[in-house]
Design a protein around this motif. Structure first.
Motif, PDB file in Angstrom:
ATOM      1  N   ASN A 126       0.826  -1.206   0.000  1.00  0.00           N
ATOM      2  CA  ASN A 126       0.000   0.000   0.000  1.00  0.00           C
ATOM      3  C   ASN A 126       0.860   1.256   0.000  1.00  0.00           C
ATOM      4  OD1 ASN A 126      -2.925  -0.952   0.447  1.00  0.00           O
ATOM      5  ND2 ASN A 126      -1.867  -1.976   2.143  1.00  0.00           N
ATOM      6  N   ASN A 127       0.373   2.286  -0.684  1.00  0.00           N
ATOM      7  CA  ASN A 127       0.881   3.639  -0.445  1.00  0.00           C
ATOM      8  C   ASN A 127       0.196   4.161   0.811  1.00  0.00           C
ATOM      9  OD1 ASN A 127       0.860   3.624  -3.780  1.00  0.00           O
ATOM     10  ND2 ASN A 127       2.600   4.702  -2.884  1.00  0.00           N
ATOM     11  N   LEU A 164      -4.457   7.031   5.166  1.00  0.00           N
ATOM     12  CA  LEU A 164      -5.087   6.684   3.891  1.00  0.00           C
ATOM     13  C   LEU A 164      -4.230   5.628   3.192  1.00  0.00           C
ATOM     14  CD1 LEU A 164      -5.875  10.349   2.808  1.00  0.00           C
ATOM     15  CD2 LEU A 164      -7.443   8.743   3.899  1.00  0.00           C
ATOM     16  N   LYS A 166      -3.682   3.321   0.049  1.00  0.00           N
ATOM     17  CA  LYS A 166      -4.039   3.112  -1.352  1.00  0.00           C
ATOM     18  C   LYS A 166      -3.352   1.845  -1.858  1.00  0.00           C
ATOM     19  CE  LYS A 166      -1.938   5.063  -4.830  1.00  0.00           C
ATOM     20  NZ  LYS A 166      -1.702   3.911  -5.754  1.00  0.00           N
ATOM     21  N   TYR A 168      -1.244  -0.716  -3.808  1.00  0.00           N
ATOM     22  CA  TYR A 168      -0.130  -0.532  -4.739  1.00  0.00           C
ATOM     23  C   TYR A 168      -0.245  -1.587  -5.846  1.00  0.00           C
ATOM     24  CZ  TYR A 168       4.706   0.208  -6.299  1.00  0.00           C
ATOM     25  OH  TYR A 168       5.839   0.488  -7.037  1.00  0.00           O
ATOM     26  N   GLY A 208      -5.879   2.640  -8.094  1.00  0.00           N
ATOM     27  CA  GLY A 208      -6.070   2.327  -6.694  1.00  0.00           C
ATOM     28  C   GLY A 208      -6.640   3.456  -5.850  1.00  0.00           C
ATOM     29  N   PHE A 209      -6.718   4.683  -6.397  1.00  0.00           N
ATOM     30  CA  PHE A 209      -7.238   5.794  -5.593  1.00  0.00           C
ATOM     31  C   PHE A 209      -8.713   5.592  -5.244  1.00  0.00           C
ATOM     32  CE2 PHE A 209      -3.438   8.210  -6.792  1.00  0.00           C
ATOM     33  CZ  PHE A 209      -3.188   8.873  -5.603  1.00  0.00           C
ATOM     34  N   GLU A 211      -9.975   2.894  -4.373  1.00  0.00           N
ATOM     35  CA  GLU A 211     -10.065   1.822  -3.379  1.00  0.00           C
ATOM     36  C   GLU A 211      -9.390   2.205  -2.061  1.00  0.00           C
ATOM     37  OE1 GLU A 211      -9.060  -2.078  -5.398  1.00  0.00           O
ATOM     38  OE2 GLU A 211      -8.363  -0.644  -6.901  1.00  0.00           O
ATOM     39  N   MET A 212      -9.155   3.481  -1.877  1.00  0.00           N
ATOM     40  CA  MET A 212      -8.420   3.940  -0.697  1.00  0.00           C
ATOM     41  C   MET A 212      -9.179   3.628   0.583  1.00  0.00           C
ATOM     42  SD  MET A 212      -6.696   7.709  -0.186  1.00  0.00           S
ATOM     43  CE  MET A 212      -5.774   7.548  -1.710  1.00  0.00           C
TER      44      MET A 212
END
Length: 276
Positions: A126-127, A164, A166, A168, A208-209, A211-212
């Motif tokens: 994840n980010n 948060l 996001k 990856y 992926g934004f 699905e944050m």
């Protein structure tokens, strides 16, 4: 002869009137002179305040660029003057937190006869972004009256934070179809997600934004701010300090590494703004 004398007197009086009319300044010139004098007086007051070492203002607005030991941040800050040495602060900060074991791997692949150069972070799940809303105080320790012309302040406070996460995404080569596809880690594809021979690069920039995942928490900080602005109305400073953040659950960033929900970092910030 009397006519000549009369003509001379009339000419002299009319010339004197014209000279008086020319010497009288216009209304716009008077206004410009007043504004110039007001600016000069304002600068003199600022210099006097600076010499006295006090930061006299009603409010301040500032922006900061933060360089953290585990990432980066952007901050907007509002301040409200309370006393000659104390200012109430409120800030909103957005940034990204990185894992210390992140390693960027370069990749080469071909598509349609072209060589594609990309990279990815091995094992990244994840980010991790954060959004902090904080409240605190700025205490003046030393004014600008000292020799180096720097005002030193202590800053402390805390507030709420939103973690948060996001997903990856990686671009991989499907072993069965031979086609490119973008995947995220879901617990069932660990072997493919960690297979360097199948990874072509990272997924799309905005993948992926949508699905944050939101994780609530809290944060606190203490810092020193060194304000070297030319006048008190200008805020130009370097800030150094430490942050501590705690989240309601452990934050997965890199696979095969221990997850945690408490984060501690140091930072340096370049801050600029204005006071009124």
């Amino acid at each position: 002869m009397e006519v000549k004398k009369l003509f001379f007197v009339v000419f002299l009086l009319s010339g004197t009137g014209l000279m008086a009319q020319k010497k009288q300044p216009s209304e716009s010139a008077v206004q410009r002179a007043q504004k110039k004098e007001e600016r000069r007086e304002k600068i003199n007051q600022l210099i006097k305040q600076e010499e006295e070492g006090a930061l006299i203002f009603n409010k301040q607005n500032a922006f900061s660029i933060n360089l953290n030991t585990d990432g980066w941040g952007l901050k907007f800050e509002k301040g409200k003057y309370k006393t000659i040495t104390s200012t109430n602060l409120m800030w909103l900060e957005f940034g990204e937190r990185k894992h210390p074991k992140e390693e960027r791997i370069p990749t080469l692949s071909s598509s349609g006869g072209f060589i594609l150069i990309s990279n990815y972070i091995y094992g990244k799940q994840n980010n991790f972004y954060y959004l902090n809303l904080g409240f605190g105080q700025q205490k003046l320790i030393g004014g600008k009256g000292n020799k180096n012309g720097i005002a030193v302040s202590a800053i402390y406070g805390g507030g709420i934070t939103a973690g948060l996460l996001k997903p990856y995404y990686l671009e991989v080569q499907n072993q069965q179809t031979g086609l490119r596809e973008e995947i995220k880690y879901d617990g069932t594809n660990e072997a493919l997600f960690l297979d360097p021979s199948a990874i072509l690069g990272k997924g799309g920039l905005f993948k992926g934004f949508g699905e944050m995942k939101f994780v609530p928490g809290g944060h606190a900080k203490v810092a020193l701010r060194f304000d070297y602005g030319r006048y008190n109305e200008l805020l130009s400073a370097i800030e150094v300090g430490v942050n501590a953040s705690f989240y309601s659950q452990k934050m997965p960033i890199i696979l095969l590494n221990k997850e945690k929900n408490f984060f501690f970092n140091a930072y340096a910030a370049f801050t600029f703004g204005r006071r009124k």
